[in-house]
Design a protein around this motif. Sequence first.
Motif, short mmCIF file in Angstrom:
data_model
loop_
_atom_site.label_atom_id
_atom_site.label_comp_id
_atom_site.label_asym_id
_atom_site.label_seq_id
_atom_site.Cartn_x
_atom_site.Cartn_y
_atom_site.Cartn_z
N ILE A 278 0.86 -1.18 0.00
CA ILE A 278 0.00 0.00 0.00
C ILE A 278 0.90 1.23 0.00
CG2 ILE A 278 -1.81 1.28 1.19
CD1 ILE A 278 -2.72 -1.42 0.15
N PRO A 279 0.80 2.07 -1.03
CA PRO A 279 1.66 3.26 -1.08
C PRO A 279 1.46 4.16 0.14
CG PRO A 279 0.59 2.89 -3.20
CD PRO A 279 -0.06 1.95 -2.22
N GLN A 280 2.55 4.69 0.65
CA GLN A 280 2.48 5.59 1.79
C GLN A 280 1.62 6.80 1.48
OE1 GLN A 280 3.47 5.32 4.89
NE2 GLN A 280 2.76 7.38 5.41
N ASP A 281 1.66 7.25 0.22
CA ASP A 281 0.84 8.41 -0.17
C ASP A 281 -0.64 8.13 0.00
OD1 ASP A 281 3.11 9.79 -0.79
OD2 ASP A 281 2.94 9.56 -2.96
N ASP A 282 -1.07 6.89 -0.27
CA ASP A 282 -2.48 6.54 -0.11
C ASP A 282 -2.89 6.59 1.36
OD1 ASP A 282 -2.52 6.17 -2.80
OD2 ASP A 282 -2.77 3.99 -2.75
N ILE A 283 -2.01 6.07 2.22
CA ILE A 283 -2.29 6.09 3.65
C ILE A 283 -2.36 7.53 4.15
CG2 ILE A 283 -1.41 5.46 5.94
CD1 ILE A 283 -0.15 3.00 4.62
N GLN A 284 -1.42 8.35 3.70
CA GLN A 284 -1.40 9.74 4.12
C GLN A 284 -2.63 10.49 3.63
OE1 GLN A 284 1.02 11.03 6.24
NE2 GLN A 284 -0.56 12.61 6.40
N TYR A 285 -3.05 10.17 2.40
CA TYR A 285 -4.23 10.82 1.83
C TYR A 285 -5.48 10.52 2.67
CZ TYR A 285 -7.96 11.98 -1.48
OH TYR A 285 -9.09 12.49 -2.07
N LEU A 286 -5.66 9.24 3.02
CA LEU A 286 -6.82 8.86 3.83
C LEU A 286 -6.76 9.47 5.22
CD1 LEU A 286 -7.15 5.09 2.82
CD2 LEU A 286 -8.62 6.98 2.12
N THR A 287 -5.53 9.59 5.74
CA THR A 287 -5.36 10.23 7.04
C THR A 287 -5.72 11.70 6.96
OG1 THR A 287 -3.59 8.66 7.60
CG2 THR A 287 -3.74 10.67 8.93
N ASP A 288 -5.23 12.37 5.92
CA ASP A 288 -5.52 13.80 5.75
C ASP A 288 -7.01 14.05 5.53
OD1 ASP A 288 -2.83 14.29 5.99
OD2 ASP A 288 -2.47 14.48 3.83
N MET A 289 -7.68 13.09 4.89
CA MET A 289 -9.12 13.21 4.66
C MET A 289 -9.93 12.95 5.92
SD MET A 289 -9.99 14.00 1.49
CE MET A 289 -11.60 13.25 1.24
N GLY A 290 -9.27 12.42 6.95
CA GLY A 290 -9.96 12.14 8.19
C GLY A 290 -10.70 10.82 8.21
N LEU A 291 -10.40 9.93 7.24
CA LEU A 291 -11.08 8.64 7.18
C LEU A 291 -10.43 7.61 8.09
CD1 LEU A 291 -11.77 8.39 3.34
CD2 LEU A 291 -13.40 8.94 5.15
N ILE A 292 -9.11 7.70 8.25
CA ILE A 292 -8.41 6.79 9.14
C ILE A 292 -7.53 7.60 10.08
CG2 ILE A 292 -8.42 4.90 7.47
CD1 ILE A 292 -5.48 5.50 6.89
N ARG A 293 -7.07 6.96 11.14
CA ARG A 293 -6.20 7.63 12.09
C ARG A 293 -5.26 6.60 12.71
NH1 ARG A 293 -10.62 8.53 16.99
NH2 ARG A 293 -10.80 6.32 17.56
N ARG A 294 -4.20 7.10 13.29
CA ARG A 294 -3.27 6.22 14.00
C ARG A 294 -3.68 6.14 15.47
NH1 ARG A 294 1.13 5.17 10.88
NH2 ARG A 294 1.49 6.56 9.10
N SER A 295 -3.64 4.94 16.01
CA SER A 295 -3.93 4.74 17.42
C SER A 295 -2.81 3.91 18.03
CB SER A 295 -5.28 4.03 17.60
OG SER A 295 -5.18 2.68 17.17
N VAL A 296 -2.91 3.63 19.31
CA VAL A 296 -1.87 2.84 19.97
C VAL A 296 -1.79 1.43 19.40
CG1 VAL A 296 -1.94 4.15 22.10
CG2 VAL A 296 -3.50 2.23 21.79
N SER A 297 -2.89 0.96 18.78
CA SER A 297 -2.90 -0.40 18.22
C SER A 297 -2.73 -0.40 16.70
CB SER A 297 -4.21 -1.10 18.58
OG SER A 297 -5.33 -0.35 18.16
N GLY A 298 -2.43 0.78 16.11
CA GLY A 298 -2.21 0.84 14.67
C GLY A 298 -3.25 1.70 13.98
#
Length: 208
Positions: free
Chosen positions: A9-29
């Motif tokens: 999974i490209p890092q850019d895709d993860i960052q995009y979803l994070t910036d969009m507020g769809l996903i977030r980082r937590s203590v469990s990932g």
Amino acid sequence: LEGASLENIPQDDIQYLTDMGLIRRSVSGLEIANPIYREIIPRELTAVTQYNFEPLFQQSWYVLPDGRLDAGALLTAFQEFFRENSEIWLERFDYREAGPQLLLQAFLQRIINAGGRIDREYGLGRKRTDLMVIWKDQKIVIELKILYKSLKATISEGLKQTAEYMDRCGTDEGHLIIFDRRPGKKWSQKIFRRAQTYQGKKIVVWGM
């Protein structure tokens, strides 16, 4: 949605979803950002499937005379349906890796609509999806796992996770569903239902 580890999974895709507020980082990932998105995303992905289920399954078939939901009958019906039709229905999902989980959620949503709700928890890298069906004053925990290791190890791990989730939800009704997606495996080897006990909690284990 299947709780698997991220690969290719490209890092850019993860960052995009994070910036969009769809996903977030937590203590469990990584996880879906909030309860609203946890509800909306699977509903959107399974909307058409739910419509297709309407003439096939009726809510009244799985409600007991006392008004409680018959989870055993409900999951037996899904198990039979999955055995007979999964190959055709899973092809309809764009995200086929998460197809079994999405198909079950569409099935449950069809039955639960207008009578209850489904709380969902996903965890990337934890290889499981946690569902809690809330029907009036009844709570039913359903843990979903894809078989990646031996069946014995998967059941052992799943029982512990299911019992923990049952304890957190405050219910004594729990089910562990294991999807065996290994090619060449006969259905007679994948389909089973076992009643087991883990730390005093009764859990029904379903193989599919």
